[in-house]
Structures are given as structure tokens and as C-alpha cells.
Write an enzyme that holds these catalytic residues in place. Structure first.
Site, PDB file in Angstrom:
ATOM      1  CB  ALA A  49      -1.019  -0.033   1.018  1.00 42.58           C
TER       2      ALA A  49
ATOM      3  NE  ARG B 273      -2.686  -4.336  -6.664  1.00 43.37           N
ATOM      4  CZ  ARG B 273      -2.301  -4.956  -5.939  1.00 43.37           C
ATOM      5  NH1 ARG B 273      -1.152  -4.705  -5.523  1.00 43.37           N
ATOM      6  NH2 ARG B 273      -2.899  -6.173  -5.133  1.00 43.37           N
TER       7      ARG B 273
ATOM      8  CG  ASP C 243      -3.263  -3.531   1.203  1.00 46.08           C
ATOM      9  OD1 ASP C 243      -2.988  -4.699   1.925  1.00 46.08           O
ATOM     10  OD2 ASP C 243      -2.671  -3.110   0.152  1.00 46.08           O
TER      11      ASP C 243
HETATM   12  O1  MRU Z   1      -1.230  -7.142  -3.250  1.00 44.67           O
HETATM   13  P1  MRU Z   1      -0.051  -6.749  -2.385  1.00 44.67           P
HETATM   14  O2  MRU Z   1       1.192  -7.301  -2.582  1.00 44.67           O
HETATM   15  O3  MRU Z   1       0.114  -5.063  -2.828  1.00 44.67           O
HETATM   16  O4  MRU Z   1      -0.665  -6.631  -1.109  1.00 44.67           O
HETATM   17  C1  MRU Z   1       0.231  -5.947   0.053  1.00 44.67           C
HETATM   18  C2  MRU Z   1      -0.071  -6.358   1.477  1.00 44.67           C
HETATM   19  O5  MRU Z   1      -1.323  -6.799   1.617  1.00 44.67           O
HETATM   20  C3  MRU Z   1       0.387  -5.527   2.543  1.00 44.67           C
HETATM   21  O6  MRU Z   1       0.468  -6.252   3.570  1.00 44.67           O
HETATM   22  C4  MRU Z   1      -0.118  -4.161   2.755  1.00 44.67           C
HETATM   23  O7  MRU Z   1      -0.126  -3.446   1.422  1.00 44.67           O
HETATM   24  C5  MRU Z   1       0.758  -3.307   3.678  1.00 44.67           C
HETATM   25  S1  MRU Z   1       2.330  -2.947   3.069  1.00 44.67           S
HETATM   26  C6  MRU Z   1       3.304  -2.012   4.127  1.00 44.67           C
END
Ligand code: MRU
Length: 351
Positions: A47, A88, A236
């Protein structure tokens, strides 16, 4: 230090996360369309990293714009924001970053166009620096919650690779280790995209932090055997009531943690809190391509034609969250009040 993304004279340079852990390669995006593709295809993910990437993508759109008037520049920036905003849906940092760049534009729009462009580039770089500082602060706060020794479990990758640097959940682990705590990280592999085994294990090994990868279905047994003293994950999007959207499988870990009496912590910057979203049921959940489930490393693992689901995130109700660690401190339930107090009742609206 891992350079997840950086602004260069040639464009925005990303470590290509789709190639890790076997290849450490970098790609440079010269246009905002390329940045949007990099976000969509997971070259950059996590995120906070998505948020900074979005800001730098808009800065690139400003830099490349042929606009001769402020109105034309605004039109170009709006188009870029639109495109990037469609990449996204779940990570609210993306919309937060777009909004912040729009607000910056409004504040400086009376200036000459070359100056506006420069201001937007600088704003995106400031967001990059602020993210690292926020993670370090989160680390300082969160480290106090970590046990002095033993196993800590994390899910997905909430590390340097998911942020501008240092990480949220892994920032907490890093800070605890820097303070001399003897932690051993259990990294859930995180099917289907394997952010845990590919990315978390890669960056923790680079730092020399003891790490064991387990497949997701082993987490319960590890907890039952008393090998996990705490759990820390990223987020997220956090709804106003403290419900947490994070990588699919997080909910399962949180419920198991409650059963075993293990604290379940969420580390995330204030920019991940969406006060416009009252609870987790309103958080949009990204559905990804079935291929990620049907195939592993190009090999088909399911019979032709079988029905597939691939939600990228799930929602953990606030009642399972022991505490939320932010750059401004640690908050506990009731989150409705504590989060607002912490953030200064700032409202966020999606673009
Ligand atoms: O699909 P992704 O790899 O973008 O998902 C990432 C996550 O779910 C993380 O845990 C979240 O973004 C926190 S990152 C500091």
C-alpha cells in the site's frame, strides 16, 4: 538499503518485485502510463509503495506535459490521476496520494508552469521521504510491543519492498532487532502471489534477521506449539471502526491468534486509515486473475474449467486487532475514537 522506488532524471526507477527473489533487476518508467502498468502488474506493490509510486507517476505526467496553460496542465494531470486511480482498488494510499498531489497543484496553480511542474516533482519526493520517516517512527513505537525473544509471525510483505523503505510490520521487527531483541520471524508464504516466501524472506535475509518460511496452512500448528509470541502485519486500508483490510489470509491468522491468546498487531501509517469508510464491509476488495491460483511457476495445478476465486485481500474485524501501530503512536480499541484522536479527525475521500 533496498531502493524500492526512486525518482531519477530518467524517470521513476523500481526494483522489479515480480522477478524477486532470484533476480534483482530494476525498471525505469518514463511515463505515467508505464507507472500505472507497473502498479497493475505488481512490479511495485504494497500500500505505501503504491501511494508513492502514484504520486511519482503524476509528477512524471506533469514533467512530460506539453501544456501551455495551467488549465491544459490540469487536464493532463486529471487524465493521469484517472488512469493511475484505476490500477488497484483496495490500498487507500493510492487515492490518498492522488488527492495530495491534486491539493498541491491547487496551492501552486498561480505559479508559472515550469515552477508548478517542479513543485509537483518535489511533492512526490517529499512523500517518499515522509514514508520512510513514518516507518521508522512506527518501528520505534511498535518495537516496545515485541517480545524480547522468540517467534514473531508475519503475513505477506509489509517491508521495505512494500513502502518507500524500512517497512511497516517489518519496520517494527527491524527496530526490535536493532534494540537487541532476539526475534525469529515466521513468514507465511502468502499464496497465491507468494509475497511472504519471495519478498519478506528475501529482505529479512539481506538484513541477517533469522527467518523461517512456512506455508500458510502451517501457521495454526506453529501457534499451537507455542512458537509464536506475537503477530505483526501491515494494512491496505483501515476503516474508521478499526476493521483492517490486508492480504488474503490475514483474517485466518487473526482468528487463530485470538484462539491461542497471541497478540495480533497491525502496523500502518495514518494515510492507510480511511475515515470515509465506516467499517470493513465497505472496503472494495480487488479480485485478481484466476491464473494466480490455477498455476504455480507456469505449471497448471487445477483441472481445466474448474471455478476459481482470487480475492487479493480480506477484512479482519477490529475485535481481533490487539493494537494498531502508527507513526504517531499505538492505538487500541475502541478504534472509532482512538483512530480519530490520533489522526486529528482528518477526513479522506476517494477520487
Ligand atoms: O497485493 P499486495 O502485494 O500489494 O498486498 C500487500 C499487502 O497486503 C500488505 O500487507 C499491505 O499493503 C501493507 S504494506 C506495508
Amino acid at each position: 538499503m533496498i531502493q524500492t522506488l526512486e525518482w531519477t532524471d530518467q524517470g521513476v526507477r523500481f526494483i522489479d518485485q515480480t522477478k524477486l527473489p532470484t533476480e534483482e533487476t530494476y525498471v525505469t518508467c518514463k511515463t505515467h502510463e508505464q507507472v500505472a502498468d507497473a502498479i497493475r502488474t505488481m512490479v511495485v506493490r504494497g500500500a505505501p509503495a503504491i501511494g508513492v509510486a502514484a504520486a511519482m507517476g503524476i509528477a512524471l505526467a506533469a514533467k512530460n506535459s506539453k501544456a501551455e496553460t495551467t488549465g491544459e496542465l490540469k487536464r493532463d494531470l486529471d487524465q493521469a490521476s484517472d488512469l493511475i486511480g484505476k490500477t488497484r482498488p483496495t490500498a487507500v494510499n493510492l487515492f490518498w496520494a492522488i488527492r495530495r498531489m491534486q491539493e498541491k497543484f491547487e496551492r501552486v496553480r498561480i505559479r508559472p508552469i515550469t515552477q508548478i511542474k517542479q513543485d509537483l516533482i518535489e511533492e512526490s519526493q517529499r512523500m517518499h521521504a515522509e514514508d520512510i520517516a513514518a516507518n521508522q517512527a512506527m518501528g520505534r513505537h511498535g518495537a516496545t510491543l515485541m517480545p524480547s525473544e522468540g517467534g514473531v509471525l508475519t503475513h505477506c510483505n509489509a517491508g521495505a519492498l512494500a513502502t518507500a523503505g524500512y517497512g511497516t510490520a517489518l519496520g517494527v521487527i527491524r527496530a526490535a532487532v536493532e534494540q537487541g531483541k532476539k526475534l525469529h520471524v515466521y513468514a507465511d508464504e502468502t499464496r497465491p502471489f507468494l509475497q511472504g516466501s519471495r519478498l519478506t524472506a528475501w529482505e529479512l535475509m539481506k538484513d541477517g534477521i533469522p527467518t523461517t518460511v512456512i506455508s500458510d496452512n502451517m501457521a495454526g500448528a506453529m501457534m499451537n506449539q507455542g512458537r509464536i509470541g506475537a503477530i505483526v502485519v501491515g494494512a491496505d486500508r483501515i476503516a474508521a471502526n478499526g476493521d483492517v483490510a490486508n492480504k488474503i489470509g490475514t483474517y485466518t491468522v487473526a482468528v487463530l491468534a485470538k484462539e491461542h491468546g497471541i497478540p495480533f498487531y497491525v502496523a500502518a501509517p495514518i494515510s492507510t486509515i480511511d475515515f470515509a469508510c465506516p467499517d470493513g464491509t465497505k472496503i472494495p476488495i480487488e479480485q485478481r486473475n484466476a491464473n494466480e491460483v490455477t498455476h504455480i511457476a507456469g505449471k497448471q495445478m487445477t483441472p481445466d474449467g474448474v471455478s476459481i476465486e482470487n480475492p487479493a485481500f480480506d477484512v479482519t474485524p477490529a475485535k481481533y486487532v490487539t493494537a494498531i501501530i502508527t507513526e504517531r503512536g499505538i492505538t487500541r480499541a475502541p478504534y472509532e475514537e482512538s483512530l480519530r484522536r490520533l489522526a486529528g479527525a482528518e477526513a479522506k475521500v476517494e477520487v
